[in-house]
Write an enzyme that holds these catalytic residues in place. Sequence first.
Site, PDB file in Angstrom:
ATOM      1  N   LEU A 298       0.821  -1.209   0.000  1.00  0.00           N
ATOM      2  CA  LEU A 298       0.000   0.000   0.000  1.00  0.00           C
ATOM      3  C   LEU A 298       0.852   1.253   0.000  1.00  0.00           C
ATOM      4  CD1 LEU A 298      -2.794  -0.976   2.559  1.00  0.00           C
ATOM      5  CD2 LEU A 298      -3.051  -0.695   0.083  1.00  0.00           C
ATOM      6  N   GLY A 299       1.946   1.217   0.735  1.00  0.00           N
ATOM      7  CA  GLY A 299       2.809   2.387   0.811  1.00  0.00           C
ATOM      8  C   GLY A 299       3.786   2.254   1.943  1.00  0.00           C
ATOM      9  N   GLU A 300       4.532   3.294   2.149  1.00  0.00           N
ATOM     10  CA  GLU A 300       5.551   3.279   3.191  1.00  0.00           C
ATOM     11  C   GLU A 300       5.474   4.543   4.006  1.00  0.00           C
ATOM     12  OE1 GLU A 300       9.642   4.162   1.602  1.00  0.00           O
ATOM     13  OE2 GLU A 300       8.649   3.575  -0.258  1.00  0.00           O
ATOM     14  N   GLY A 301       5.804   4.437   5.273  1.00  0.00           N
ATOM     15  CA  GLY A 301       5.853   5.586   6.166  1.00  0.00           C
ATOM     16  C   GLY A 301       7.203   5.597   6.836  1.00  0.00           C
ATOM     17  N   GLY A 302       8.038   6.558   6.479  1.00  0.00           N
ATOM     18  CA  GLY A 302       9.400   6.537   6.989  1.00  0.00           C
ATOM     19  C   GLY A 302      10.075   5.287   6.437  1.00  0.00           C
TER      20      GLY A 302
ATOM     21  N   SER B  24       8.961   2.124   7.530  1.00  0.00           N
ATOM     22  CA  SER B  24       8.053   1.003   7.733  1.00  0.00           C
ATOM     23  C   SER B  24       7.267   0.782   6.458  1.00  0.00           C
ATOM     24  CB  SER B  24       7.114   1.271   8.909  1.00  0.00           C
ATOM     25  OG  SER B  24       6.274   2.367   8.621  1.00  0.00           O
TER      26      SER B  24
ATOM     27  N   VAL C  30       3.605  -0.940   4.680  1.00  0.00           N
ATOM     28  CA  VAL C  30       2.230  -1.347   4.938  1.00  0.00           C
ATOM     29  C   VAL C  30       1.694  -2.087   3.720  1.00  0.00           C
ATOM     30  CG1 VAL C  30      -0.081  -0.562   5.557  1.00  0.00           C
ATOM     31  CG2 VAL C  30       1.920   0.661   6.414  1.00  0.00           C
TER      32      VAL C  30
ATOM     33  N   LYS D 183       0.940  -3.804   8.980  1.00  0.00           N
ATOM     34  CA  LYS D 183       2.083  -2.929   9.188  1.00  0.00           C
ATOM     35  C   LYS D 183       3.270  -3.771   9.629  1.00  0.00           C
ATOM     36  CE  LYS D 183       3.598   1.167  11.744  1.00  0.00           C
ATOM     37  NZ  LYS D 183       3.215   2.216  12.711  1.00  0.00           N
TER      38      LYS D 183
ATOM     39  N   ASP E 214      -1.541  14.421  17.252  1.00  0.00           N
ATOM     40  CA  ASP E 214      -1.298  14.622  15.816  1.00  0.00           C
ATOM     41  C   ASP E 214      -2.609  14.515  15.042  1.00  0.00           C
ATOM     42  OD1 ASP E 214       0.225  15.224  13.582  1.00  0.00           O
ATOM     43  OD2 ASP E 214       0.776  13.138  13.188  1.00  0.00           O
TER      44      ASP E 214
END
Length: 347
Positions: free
Chosen positions: A36-40, A42, A44, A58, A197
């Site tokens: 699906l994508g990446e965050g930093g 990590s 997903v 995740k 946040d």
Amino acid sequence: MELIRSLFGQCLPCLPDMSSSSVSINGNKYKILRLLGEGGFSYVYLVSKGTNSQFALKKIRCPFGGNDEAFKNALKEIRNYHRFATAKTPFIIQSIDESVIDEPDGSKTIYIILPYFEQSLQDVINANVLNNHSMPEPDVLRVFIGVCRGLQAMHKYKVYGRNVEDEEDDLLLPGSDEEEEEATTEMSELKPFAHRDLKPANVMLSAEGLPVLVDLGSCSKARVSVKNRQQALSLTDYAQEHCTLPYRAPELLDVATNAEITEKTDVWSLGCVLYACCFGFSPFEKLELDQGASLNLAISQGRYIIPSTHQYSEGIIDLIEKCLQLESSIRPTVDELLEQALEIQRQ
């Protein structure tokens, strides 16, 4: 990609490779459908269990094992999923399963199974901006009321008995917690938490259209007494890392010694979210776009503009203005905002 980044936060380097087409977590087998994508650092994945059930997986790889901040932050995030599950509210995301794997090289891999949402509030806002549309007031109120209900569960969180997990200093501020009174199993103690946040990208929309607060990695104890400069700097650094600037409360920009930080930081962010639902951007982003204003300066001065022509009632504008008070003690509670929003909805 922004949706996934905002939803799942940041971790230390992990590998995107999922060489097998499935992963087993606590005896449950999940088929990996796509990244699906990446965050930093990590990653997903969209996964399925059975024929129709889809989830978000995740994966966090912590190369230094259990001794680094990435691992501690991941465990904190998991604790928050469990903590607010007791509130039994549909307005806060709950994890479905999680597992911590000890790798042969001494590193750790953490898997978290979460509900999969197809759309965030930010997606809706972006589509409206692109199509020159405005969100209808009934939809704005529905989202606002749902977010208020989610924040209510955080701000009114109670500990029953002596719960060691809930006594931990989630803000990691040296010396920020004083001795607390012993609680018994017959007594409850109010221990407010704040999301810290809150922004449209961290509000997902369920299939039923309910707003759901996500990204609980930033969620921490709401009330912090800043007693010295070291704590002030520590909390400022924390806010810079975890609290998105256009939605960050002014008291978190440059935390002052002797400051009292409370759950009212979320109320400021809530006002920014409400403004974004109505006008497409946070109030301070809009000032930056329209006038080239400094984002930090505009926030610190509480300077924003309500567009001269719009379709919204005075009640909606009043909610925005009440949230965006520079002095945090003047801002209303989420309970008060919810009561006012419900009254507007009934009119």
